[in-house]
Design an enzyme around this catalytic site. Sequence first.
Site, PDB file in Angstrom:
ATOM      1  N   HIS A 164       6.043 -41.044 -12.762  1.00 43.68           N
ATOM      2  CA  HIS A 164       4.721 -41.155 -12.136  1.00 43.68           C
ATOM      3  C   HIS A 164       4.393 -42.602 -11.783  1.00 43.68           C
ATOM      4  O   HIS A 164       3.754 -42.889 -10.775  1.00 43.68           O
ATOM      5  CB  HIS A 164       3.661 -40.592 -13.081  1.00 43.68           C
ATOM      6  CG  HIS A 164       2.279 -40.611 -12.514  1.00 43.68           C
ATOM      7  ND1 HIS A 164       1.382 -41.622 -12.776  1.00 43.68           N
ATOM      8  CD2 HIS A 164       1.646 -39.745 -11.683  1.00 43.68           C
ATOM      9  CE1 HIS A 164       0.251 -41.378 -12.137  1.00 43.68           C
ATOM     10  NE2 HIS A 164       0.381 -40.256 -11.475  1.00 43.68           N
ATOM     11  N   ALA A 216      13.059 -38.221 -29.981  1.00 41.90           N
ATOM     12  CA  ALA A 216      13.833 -38.920 -28.953  1.00 41.90           C
ATOM     13  C   ALA A 216      14.432 -40.213 -29.483  1.00 41.90           C
ATOM     14  O   ALA A 216      15.538 -40.604 -29.085  1.00 41.90           O
ATOM     15  CB  ALA A 216      12.934 -39.209 -27.746  1.00 41.90           C
ATOM     16  N   LYS A 266       3.262 -25.892 -33.791  1.00 43.72           N
ATOM     17  CA  LYS A 266       3.659 -26.832 -34.849  1.00 43.72           C
ATOM     18  C   LYS A 266       2.986 -28.187 -34.658  1.00 43.72           C
ATOM     19  O   LYS A 266       2.750 -28.924 -35.623  1.00 43.72           O
ATOM     20  CB  LYS A 266       5.183 -26.968 -34.902  1.00 43.72           C
ATOM     21  CG  LYS A 266       5.854 -27.433 -33.614  1.00 43.72           C
ATOM     22  CD  LYS A 266       5.998 -28.924 -33.513  1.00 43.72           C
ATOM     23  CE  LYS A 266       6.593 -29.332 -32.179  1.00 43.72           C
ATOM     24  NZ  LYS A 266       6.747 -30.800 -32.041  1.00 43.72           N
ATOM     25  N   TRP A 305      11.044 -38.236 -24.370  1.00 39.48           N
ATOM     26  CA  TRP A 305      11.964 -37.117 -24.476  1.00 39.48           C
ATOM     27  C   TRP A 305      12.735 -36.919 -23.167  1.00 39.48           C
ATOM     28  O   TRP A 305      13.937 -36.666 -23.175  1.00 39.48           O
ATOM     29  CB  TRP A 305      11.217 -35.865 -24.873  1.00 39.48           C
ATOM     30  CG  TRP A 305      12.052 -34.666 -25.239  1.00 39.48           C
ATOM     31  CD1 TRP A 305      11.764 -33.372 -24.958  1.00 39.48           C
ATOM     32  CD2 TRP A 305      13.293 -34.629 -25.973  1.00 39.48           C
ATOM     33  NE1 TRP A 305      12.733 -32.529 -25.466  1.00 39.48           N
ATOM     34  CE2 TRP A 305      13.693 -33.277 -26.086  1.00 39.48           C
ATOM     35  CE3 TRP A 305      14.100 -35.629 -26.531  1.00 39.48           C
ATOM     36  CZ2 TRP A 305      14.864 -32.893 -26.738  1.00 39.48           C
ATOM     37  CZ3 TRP A 305      15.282 -35.238 -27.180  1.00 39.48           C
ATOM     38  CH2 TRP A 305      15.647 -33.884 -27.271  1.00 39.48           C
ATOM     39  N   GLY A 338      13.158 -27.875 -30.767  1.00 37.55           N
ATOM     40  CA  GLY A 338      13.820 -28.135 -32.040  1.00 37.55           C
ATOM     41  C   GLY A 338      13.365 -29.443 -32.637  1.00 37.55           C
ATOM     42  O   GLY A 338      12.544 -30.165 -32.045  1.00 37.55           O
ATOM     43  N   ALA A 355       9.357 -39.027 -17.137  1.00 36.95           N
ATOM     44  CA  ALA A 355      10.097 -40.184 -17.647  1.00 36.95           C
ATOM     45  C   ALA A 355       9.481 -40.700 -18.940  1.00 36.95           C
ATOM     46  O   ALA A 355       9.449 -41.908 -19.188  1.00 36.95           O
ATOM     47  CB  ALA A 355      10.136 -41.293 -16.588  1.00 36.95           C
ATOM     48  N   ASN A 381       1.928 -36.633 -33.164  1.00 30.64           N
ATOM     49  CA  ASN A 381       0.892 -35.718 -33.655  1.00 30.64           C
ATOM     50  C   ASN A 381       0.496 -36.065 -35.084  1.00 30.64           C
ATOM     51  O   ASN A 381      -0.691 -36.157 -35.404  1.00 30.64           O
ATOM     52  CB  ASN A 381       1.390 -34.279 -33.554  1.00 30.64           C
ATOM     53  CG  ASN A 381       1.530 -33.826 -32.116  1.00 30.64           C
ATOM     54  OD1 ASN A 381       0.558 -33.551 -31.432  1.00 30.64           O
ATOM     55  ND2 ASN A 381       2.776 -33.775 -31.627  1.00 30.64           N
TER      56      ASN A 381
END
Length: 346
Positions: free
Chosen positions: A31, A138, A189, A11, A134, A8, A254
């Site tokens: 969780h 989100a 990536k 994304w 891709g 949850a 990231n």
Amino acid sequence: MRIAIIGAGSWGTAVAGLCAARADQVVMWAHDPSIARSITERHRNPRYLVEYELSGRISAEHDLVRSLRGAEAVIFATPSAYLRERAREAAGHVARNAPVLCLSKGIEPESGKLMTEVVAEELGCAERIAALSGPNHAEEVCRGGLSAAVCAATEGQVAEWFRDLLISLTFRVYLSDDPVGVEMCGAVKNVIAIVCGIACGSGYGDNTLAMIMTRGLAEISRLVYARGGDPLTCMGLAGMGDLVATCTSPHSRNRGFGLACASGTALSTYERRTHMVVEGAAAALSVAQLAREIGVDAPITFALESIIYGNASIREALEVLMDRLPTEEFYGVGKERGIPCEKRSV
């Protein structure tokens, strides 16, 4: 039709919204029980995409077995570090003929396995498992922003099934028969995006970022090729598309960690502050390990590994990269694969 989504996070929440357009019921597993209650009762995720109002067809459970009960398809959307544990808990509660989609991106430490391979080991029936990847933040998908992804599976019917479930006027889903290439792109990536964030936070300009991204794409291509995937996949949505989005977007956790790292923020501090897992940090370790095992030169990955897990400073790691002698632009894919490391370029 009932769809179960294991996870949850942001994304998983956005994909639940995509599923709800066609499924009668979408049940998420969370969780945190408070997140499950909020999704079911208030139709909002209180931690991720908090402004996104979920369809009434979406509910959530804290009990994993209850979330899987009666599901005709299962979607795993957990961080890569927890995927095997969740898949193992789910084994025995997923119908043998139920198609399975993996949204997790990464390479398992030690084993070097991709995420669909981890799920297949725990659930069985590898041919019914697909991967989706891709340039899909989100935050934009949930608002209906025009986006595209690629769904990859060894069995074309499985990829087609999930395409038909998720596709809409604003979310385009293309098909691929190269899950290895798609998943390798999705894992590596994130590593490149952290390095781009570090470079940006260290004061480097657009030329440097473009160099890191394109040399990063070459690094990804070498890994894809050595792992048995199609290097052409790197030119598509899962490769170049996702790389551009992850390396440049303010939504990218990231890249965001890379920026924070350049100013001295520790990984644990950043993850605690954002309530998000930085997948590229874990991937730096597992990708570096895999690259050494299969004999692939991955200098950008090795540099990030030395920054996060070694004793190298950012300056020292970047200097090692810049000291390398440039030779052929493309090596390690096809006939150039055997060039010794000391003659290769970054």
